[in-house]
Motif scaffolding. Structure first.
Motif, PDB file in Angstrom:
ATOM      1  N   ARG A 190      -9.580   1.999   1.462  1.00  0.00           N
ATOM      2  CA  ARG A 190     -10.762   2.819   0.981  1.00  0.00           C
ATOM      3  C   ARG A 190     -11.003   3.727   2.422  1.00  0.00           C
ATOM      4  N   ALA A 191     -10.968   3.414   3.449  1.00  0.00           N
ATOM      5  CA  ALA A 191     -10.903   4.193   4.702  1.00  0.00           C
ATOM      6  C   ALA A 191     -10.053   5.365   4.583  1.00  0.00           C
ATOM      7  N   GLY A 192      -8.956   5.176   3.914  1.00  0.00           N
ATOM      8  CA  GLY A 192      -7.754   6.213   4.049  1.00  0.00           C
ATOM      9  C   GLY A 192      -6.603   6.015   4.884  1.00  0.00           C
ATOM     10  N   ALA A 193      -6.582   4.741   5.522  1.00  0.00           N
ATOM     11  CA  ALA A 193      -5.405   4.371   6.161  1.00  0.00           C
ATOM     12  C   ALA A 193      -3.984   4.405   5.599  1.00  0.00           C
ATOM     13  N   SER A 194      -2.987   4.347   6.046  1.00  0.00           N
ATOM     14  CA  SER A 194      -1.741   3.897   5.466  1.00  0.00           C
ATOM     15  C   SER A 194      -1.586   2.589   5.770  1.00  0.00           C
ATOM     16  N   LEU A 195      -0.869   1.817   4.993  1.00  0.00           N
ATOM     17  CA  LEU A 195      -0.856   0.276   4.904  1.00  0.00           C
ATOM     18  C   LEU A 195       0.360  -0.155   5.042  1.00  0.00           C
ATOM     19  N   ILE A 196       0.827  -1.272   5.887  1.00  0.00           N
ATOM     20  CA  ILE A 196       2.059  -1.978   5.990  1.00  0.00           C
ATOM     21  C   ILE A 196       1.497  -3.293   5.561  1.00  0.00           C
ATOM     22  N   LEU A 197       1.975  -3.817   4.349  1.00  0.00           N
ATOM     23  CA  LEU A 197       1.639  -5.099   3.780  1.00  0.00           C
ATOM     24  C   LEU A 197       2.547  -6.162   3.788  1.00  0.00           C
ATOM     25  N   CYS A 198       2.198  -7.408   4.416  1.00  0.00           N
ATOM     26  CA  CYS A 198       3.232  -8.381   4.057  1.00  0.00           C
ATOM     27  C   CYS A 198       2.635  -9.698   3.652  1.00  0.00           C
ATOM     28  N   ALA A 199       3.433 -10.668   3.042  1.00  0.00           N
ATOM     29  CA  ALA A 199       2.937 -11.963   2.599  1.00  0.00           C
ATOM     30  C   ALA A 199       3.992 -12.641   2.356  1.00  0.00           C
ATOM     31  N   ARG A 200       3.926 -14.024   1.970  1.00  0.00           N
ATOM     32  CA  ARG A 200       4.894 -14.699   1.483  1.00  0.00           C
ATOM     33  C   ARG A 200       5.205 -14.598  -0.104  1.00  0.00           C
ATOM     34  N   ASN A 201       4.227 -14.165  -0.972  1.00  0.00           N
ATOM     35  CA  ASN A 201       4.342 -14.312  -2.427  1.00  0.00           C
ATOM     36  C   ASN A 201       4.794 -12.812  -2.637  1.00  0.00           C
ATOM     37  N   LYS A 202       5.995 -12.581  -3.024  1.00  0.00           N
ATOM     38  CA  LYS A 202       6.382 -11.157  -3.487  1.00  0.00           C
ATOM     39  C   LYS A 202       5.620 -10.629  -4.560  1.00  0.00           C
ATOM     40  N   GLU A 203       5.422 -11.468  -5.693  1.00  0.00           N
ATOM     41  CA  GLU A 203       4.715 -10.954  -6.887  1.00  0.00           C
ATOM     42  C   GLU A 203       3.321 -10.613  -6.482  1.00  0.00           C
ATOM     43  N   LYS A 204       2.679 -11.396  -5.916  1.00  0.00           N
ATOM     44  CA  LYS A 204       1.202 -11.430  -5.678  1.00  0.00           C
ATOM     45  C   LYS A 204       1.064  -9.968  -4.707  1.00  0.00           C
ATOM     46  N   LEU A 205       1.944  -9.817  -3.832  1.00  0.00           N
ATOM     47  CA  LEU A 205       1.891  -8.638  -2.744  1.00  0.00           C
ATOM     48  C   LEU A 205       2.082  -7.190  -3.582  1.00  0.00           C
ATOM     49  N   GLN A 206       3.087  -7.425  -4.619  1.00  0.00           N
ATOM     50  CA  GLN A 206       3.476  -6.158  -5.401  1.00  0.00           C
ATOM     51  C   GLN A 206       2.096  -5.794  -6.335  1.00  0.00           C
ATOM     52  N   ARG A 207       1.330  -6.802  -6.626  1.00  0.00           N
ATOM     53  CA  ARG A 207       0.151  -6.518  -7.517  1.00  0.00           C
ATOM     54  C   ARG A 207      -0.664  -5.818  -6.683  1.00  0.00           C
ATOM     55  N   VAL A 208      -1.132  -6.448  -5.550  1.00  0.00           N
ATOM     56  CA  VAL A 208      -1.986  -5.838  -4.564  1.00  0.00           C
ATOM     57  C   VAL A 208      -1.578  -4.535  -4.112  1.00  0.00           C
ATOM     58  N   ALA A 209      -0.268  -4.101  -3.724  1.00  0.00           N
ATOM     59  CA  ALA A 209       0.181  -2.763  -3.399  1.00  0.00           C
ATOM     60  C   ALA A 209       0.037  -2.040  -4.433  1.00  0.00           C
ATOM     61  N   GLN A 210       0.243  -2.258  -5.676  1.00  0.00           N
ATOM     62  CA  GLN A 210      -0.060  -1.407  -6.929  1.00  0.00           C
ATOM     63  C   GLN A 210      -1.459  -1.115  -6.975  1.00  0.00           C
ATOM     64  N   HIS A 211      -2.378  -2.119  -6.833  1.00  0.00           N
ATOM     65  CA  HIS A 211      -3.679  -1.711  -7.037  1.00  0.00           C
ATOM     66  C   HIS A 211      -4.256  -0.791  -5.896  1.00  0.00           C
ATOM     67  N   PHE A 212      -3.693  -1.018  -4.753  1.00  0.00           N
ATOM     68  CA  PHE A 212      -4.257  -0.131  -3.741  1.00  0.00           C
ATOM     69  C   PHE A 212      -3.807   1.330  -3.954  1.00  0.00           C
ATOM     70  N   GLN A 213      -2.258   1.425  -4.377  1.00  0.00           N
ATOM     71  CA  GLN A 213      -1.841   2.607  -4.668  1.00  0.00           C
ATOM     72  C   GLN A 213      -2.371   3.681  -5.674  1.00  0.00           C
ATOM     73  N   GLU A 214      -2.819   2.887  -6.836  1.00  0.00           N
ATOM     74  CA  GLU A 214      -3.548   3.340  -8.042  1.00  0.00           C
ATOM     75  C   GLU A 214      -4.941   3.812  -7.581  1.00  0.00           C
ATOM     76  N   THR A 215      -5.606   2.825  -6.691  1.00  0.00           N
ATOM     77  CA  THR A 215      -7.143   3.270  -6.551  1.00  0.00           C
ATOM     78  C   THR A 215      -7.430   4.017  -5.484  1.00  0.00           C
ATOM     79  N   TYR A 216      -6.688   3.925  -4.384  1.00  0.00           N
ATOM     80  CA  TYR A 216      -7.007   4.749  -3.402  1.00  0.00           C
ATOM     81  C   TYR A 216      -5.598   5.613  -2.788  1.00  0.00           C
ATOM     82  N   GLN A 217      -4.808   5.785  -3.572  1.00  0.00           N
ATOM     83  CA  GLN A 217      -3.553   6.711  -3.167  1.00  0.00           C
ATOM     84  C   GLN A 217      -2.972   6.471  -1.772  1.00  0.00           C
ATOM     85  N   THR A 218      -2.900   5.269  -1.369  1.00  0.00           N
ATOM     86  CA  THR A 218      -2.385   4.949  -0.202  1.00  0.00           C
ATOM     87  C   THR A 218      -1.176   4.054  -0.367  1.00  0.00           C
TER      88      THR A 218
END
Length: 82
Positions: free
Chosen positions: A54-82
């Protein structure tokens, strides 16, 4: 506490009661900053990602669960264009 090391911002949260409360807090603009978040697929990691996206930062995300991480990353990309 907020310190900068080059282009990487490091935020230390000393007291977090609920992830939802963290998401509601405002963070100064972080455009042009790069934030690394581990455990980003859920909980506090996901909430931190929401705040920084929301603050406009570029993100590097990591997690153990690939599917959940992809869902979160997609949400951030669609909502905040980051």
């Amino acid at each position: 506490m907020h310190r900068e090391y080059g282009q990487v911002a490091i935020i230390s949260f000393y007291r977090i009661e609920w992830g939802y409360e963290l998401v509601k807090q405002e963070v100064p603009s972080m455009k042009g900053k790069l934030v690394f978040i581990s455990g980003a697929s859920s909980g506090i990691g996901e909430a931190c990602g929401e705040v920084f996206a929301r603050a406009g930062a570029s993100l590097i995300l990591c997690a153990r669960n690939k599917e959940k991480l992809q869902r979160v990353a997609q949400h951030f990309q669609e909502t905040y264009q980051t």
